[in-house]
Write a protein that holds these residues in place. Structure first.
Motif, PDB file in Angstrom:
ATOM      1  N   THR A  88       0.730  -1.639   0.349  1.00 47.84           N
ATOM      2  CA  THR A  88       0.111   0.050   0.394  1.00 47.84           C
ATOM      3  C   THR A  88       0.857   1.296   0.207  1.00 47.84           C
ATOM      4  O   THR A  88       0.699   1.620  -1.020  1.00 47.84           O
ATOM      5  N   ASP A  91       1.863  -3.895   5.071  1.00 43.60           N
ATOM      6  CA  ASP A  91       1.033  -3.547   5.323  1.00 43.60           C
ATOM      7  C   ASP A  91       0.367  -3.156   6.725  1.00 43.60           C
ATOM      8  O   ASP A  91      -0.314  -2.317   7.420  1.00 43.60           O
ATOM      9  N   LYS A 101      -4.180   4.205  -2.312  1.00 46.07           N
ATOM     10  CA  LYS A 101      -4.965   3.906  -0.814  1.00 46.07           C
ATOM     11  C   LYS A 101      -5.257   5.940  -1.244  1.00 46.07           C
ATOM     12  O   LYS A 101      -4.135   6.695  -0.455  1.00 46.07           O
TER      13      LYS A 101
END
Lengths: 672, 672
Positions: free
Chosen positions: A385, B197, A391
């Motif tokens: 991410t 993550d 995101k």
């Protein structure tokens, strides 16, 4: 297997299922190829599912709130074609069945999305369907959370075989579905113990029931030929809070002399075998004939959902205008007018402020303005991410207690992510994008190809797109991956050189209706090169003149992405020596190829020497170096010739000779 | 985590493990990049393994009977480099550690096979290591059965992380290992609950213990920081009849302020964090310094296996001559002289009998004569044995009760097969080859790339290599896959046109020492075109004149594989009209590229028009059409322009316009 007992226990059911089986035998006999055993083995499960549970209306195959039926074991395509024909899908005529596997027929060897209605996804490459299905089920959850259960409330059913479950992608799919408690996903495992090579046990002794349970699935085990058991299992599966796997013990090629053998997996074409099997079924109709009472019974199944569908249409009509428009717009893959406005505004602001950022960060800047106006985007990353920059602040995280969340933590599952994104796109109403390192195109490849083949606009955000990623070394440095995606039909490969091109690439990717996009983005910072604002999307032309020669044009430098900066610096060196040099940015070869010859010739006129600069292998570049007006004696390439290495990025560029000086030297050598 | 308690409970162990941890901190600090957390978390497991169990001798890193240690979680490369340095591998000096991730150092960001001794395989792309390890363990079983336990008797140890276990390939590996009861394979799962993550639970809640057990593994769960528990678990794992997984509960970035966080996964470079962590460890030595007593203890570990190794050498010397020669020859990747003799004999016989066969069948004919003289081949197929034609009569089937078997039913696991084959090649003493449909190059891609990167001669037998496979349709018809493998560095892509070329391709593939091969083979029958026997291997030149113009040479047709027949028929048409036409067969572009310019110019002289014929997309062909003496105005391509379709093969060739007439027409149009 005691066929007579099966026939007599549930005679009505039996004859409906026999219609599937005999159409299968007839079609494969006519084609002289295909896979008979799976449709014959799973006809009972499919019959009960379609008769008692599947929410569908054959007259409205694209009804958004239909249940989805996915044949992951795609080689058993005749199961699906028979079902579509029997239930009365208008385009699945008996002639289509007769022309199974023939040129121009909708009845391809494996189900091809877009060939006929009722085919929800293209299957055949094993494991893809079950992974698509995870995306379908997630799309349903997300849409239900957004539009309410009166508008979105359906199940996703899958038939998967042993092959699907042996493919690694199935584990990724099982893991995702279990993690997110996708309770409306119901998988039938065609547990027939046979693969092409022989018994499953030749190659696998995995306890599939325990395996699914380990990932949080509800599992039932049933006799896959007992309609009551099938019905009860589906009823129970619909009530669980977990995804469900129903292990259906079946007999491949049921009722034939090839039953329970690997021979039965393939094409049963022997006339005697076919005749004997039909006799055992109690089937006396001729080839491709379905007795009227049986066809009528099936037709009624095909119409069973009509009332529910019209009631749904009324409910949709009753939705408030904005919501309804959003719903139908997204299904039509249309975007709101505001999208181009926010992208133009960002381009303008960037051209003025001219930041130096990595294009992965540029991508995030674009998504920050896009996601709020495009409510159907669903982003994600395969556990990168923070690296993929996928995101944005407004998305929220998709989770069991937050179905409205539009960001998915896919885990270290590039393949499962890609296939599930395809599933979301196929479901409709969602525009999925997801990120990983570009090198891991390799892991996602089978699903990326299927996006192209199916003509769906899935967006693959591939960051860290060259040796510019530096120290992680050659395992993480793509050199052939641009070529891999460029070689794939119906795929747009965007390699933007700065934030403005990144915004343009995203605009194209998000307005695409039938072409998937690969965004090739840098880890390292790049300057803004497009400092003069143009509201027109220049990337849409594929390539364009970024900077022209100031005097007589003696050289053309062609480059993409991070190497456009190098080409511009080389141009400075050359112009300083009085060598007029044009720089052509080529963010998307495929779109450039689609331009008319006049435009292409204007961008790449014959005459000047040409040097292409790209931190990847040369493969494919000869199209632009030698072709399109170029000459091999007057062309050169500055890029990679082998795998990369582990070192800081700037060292690698220097060591591999991808520098402004090297480009300028190459030009001068070619000028002689 | 109570570091003090750990330190005081086992002080000697602690300081040895701390040496790994502090070298990791120092190297990553110096590089300003890398992954600190995993080596810090797994240092205890690695210390116990190397100290008490791993059979190795740092002075003889290539000892064939050493245990193999595979760091599947390759980002934790400093764990491996620290171990190699500490135990005294000559090439892993402290300077290498100091130059972690720098240009020219052996200490790349991820472990690169061939850079330093003790690196058994290249890892980093997750899941590859554990799948390689399955191949290592199979190779050991096969060799032990062949040469006896006095010569071959070692374990394969793997450290795998959550990322490895989420990748689909791990399921394929787990399934294969369980099926074959590879009891000498022992996997440590670094169960630290952290991914990039965040918490693993963000994306996965699979019960890994249950998952492994479902595939027949023995599983233990331990505290991964307790040396006694680690030792006991390894001791127990060595005794089981199944492959073993040891779930090691660990703390990522142990003892630092980043412990148990995703931050701890990456590069810990903050000087204060490093100082505090070293203080907590009770470590007062300077950067890159290992106190003498600790280094001495590690050195002794590195020498622990010396006596065992010399005893083994004595045993090897005592083996009978033929067996010993076979053993050492295969490890050196040498082939017996008889290989070329049997291939020449086959070529001669084929040239005389001129059969019409599919090249997949040709391949089987070659293997039938090769396998008996090359005892180190191990064949297999991903559940397409009868289609890939990879199984010959003499091989026997590898199984729990037949470890001598040289044929593996891999199941529907293309990726796992490819990675396990790489493992076999890396293990040494085995030449693996395995088959699937060429389109499923996509599934095997990550492992195929690694074979090229690692420079190992794995052979990928890819049959059904074009629309010529017919009815299975576009999901099964490769169009871009030749380009994909051709674009990959260090890969030989062979597309033979008949049995003679197939034999030549196999000869090259089986004598290759550092390059993997892709054999692109047809489903459909092809005539023998090489009817004049030549003992020389013409395929070794990559391309050659198969038939020259009878009169003045006006056209050159370039083709590969099944399209060479079409080119030859087109030549007949053209010659009949007085158009002198040369046909160049190009079975291997890469080898043609390696020839000197004189040879290439002789085969492809400037002047005549050129038409390339290949039932695949054009991508890459411009190199030979426009380059190498060609001219764009005088060049054409007959092949595919998009995905294929489902229909009988001959219909597809006709519909897609890949016919002798189309080729002849193209030539005539270019001649004007």
């Amino acid at each position: 297997m005691d066929i007579t007992a099966l026939r007599t226990a549930h005679p009505d059911h039996w004859m409906k299922a026999a219609a599937i089986r005999t159409l299968t035998l007839d079609a494969i006999h006519a084609a002289n190829s295909g896979h008979s055993g799976m449709p014959m083995g799973m006809a009972d499960v499919a019959t009960v599912l379609f008769e008692k549970h599947l929410k569908f209306d054959a007259a409205a195959p694209n009804w958004p709130d239909r249940d989805r039926f996915i044949l992951s074991a795609g080689h058993g395509s005749m199961l699906l074609y028979a079902l579509l024909h029997l239930t009365g899908y208008a385009d699945m005529t008996i002639d289509q069945i007769r022309n199974f596997r023939q040129w121009g027929a909708k009845t391809a060897g494996h189900p091809e999305y877009g060939h006929a209605t009722g085919i929800e996804t293209t299957t055949g490459p094993l494991g893809q369907g079950i992974a698509n299905a995870v995306g379908f089920a997630m799309a349903e959850e997300i849409q239900r959370a957004r539009f309410g259960a009166k508008i979105v409330d359906h199940h996703t059913y899958v038939i998967a075989g042993d092959g699907c479950l042996m493919e690694g992608i199935s584990q990724e799919a099982i893991g995702i579905a279990g993690r997110h408690a996708l309770s409306k996903l119901i998988v039938f495992w065609d547990n027939n113990d046979i693969t092409i090579d022989g018994k499953v046990s030749l190659s696998d002794r995995t306890d599939q029931v325990a395996r699914f349970r380990a990932s949080g699935w509800d599992v039932q085990e049933i006799d896959g030929h007992d309609p009551l058991a099938i019905d009860a299992a589906i009823t129970a599966a619909k009530k669980t809070a977990q995804p469900s796997m129903i292990a259906c013990k079946t007999h491949i090629a049921l009722g034939s002399s090839a039953q329970d053998t690997s021979k039965g997996h393939g094409a049963l074409t022997d006339p005697k075998l076919i005749a004997d099997t039909k006799a055992a079924y109690g089937w006396s109709a001729g080839p491709f004939e379905v007795p009227a009472d049986i066809k009528t019974a099936w037709d009624m199944i095909g119409r069973r959902g009509a009332a529910e569908r019209t009631a749904w249409e009324t409910r949709l009509a009753g939705l408030n205008g904005k919501k309804r428009d959003d719903f139908t717009r997204a299904y039509a893959r249309e975007v709101p007018a505001r999208l181009s406005a926010v992208i133009r505004a960002l381009k303008k602001q960037i051209s003025e402020s001219a930041p130096s950022v990595a294009t992965r960060k540029s991508s995030e800047m674009v998504l920050e303005v896009v996601n709020p106006v495009l409510g159907e985007t669903v982003g994600g990353s395969a556990d990168l991410t923070g690296s993929n920059n996928t995101k944005t602040g407004d998305l929220g995280v998709f989770d069991i207690d937050n179905r409205k969340g539009r960001y998915v933590y896919w885990g270290i599952r590039e393949h499962g992510m890609a296939a599930a994104m395809n599933g979301m796109a196929l479901h409709g109403g969602i525009r999925p994008y997801g990120g990983t390192f570009m090198c891991f195109t390799d892991y996602a490849r089978p699903a990326m190809r299927l996006a192209a083949l199916m003509k769906i606009p899935t967006v693959f955000v591939m960051t860290h797109d060259s040796i510019g990623l530096g120290e992680d070394g050659p395992t993480h440095q793509p050199v052939e991956h641009l070529a891999i995606s460029r070689a794939t039909p119906n795929t747009w490969v965007f390699r933007p050189c700065d934030t403005v091109e990144t915004a343009e690439a995203w605009e194209l990717a998000l307005t695409s209706k039938e072409t998937p996009s690969v965004l090739s983005l840098t880890r390292q910072n790049l300057p803004t090169l497009r400092t003069a604002h143009k509201s027109k999307n220049l990337t849409a032309q594929g390539a364009y003149v970024l900077a022209d020669a100031t005097g007589k044009r003696k050289a053309i430098l062609m480059a993409t992405g991070s190497e456009v900066e190098i080409a511009m610096a080389a141009r400075d060196l050359l112009e300083a020596e009085g060598i007029g040099t044009r720089v052509v940015s080529m963010p998307c070869w495929e779109l450039f190829e689609e331009q008319d010859e006049t435009y292409r010739r204007r961008v790449l006129p014959a005459g000047p020497v040409r040097v292409a600069v790209e931190a990847a292998i040369r493969f494919g570049w000869d199209r632009w170096l030698f072709g399109q007006g170029g000459k091999r004696e007057k062309s050169g390439f500055v890029g990679m010739h082998d795998f990369g290495a582990s070192a800081p990025a700037e060292v690698l560029y220097e060591q591999f000779g991808i520098t402004p000086q090297a480009v300028a030297d190459k030009v001068k050598a070619l000028l002689g």
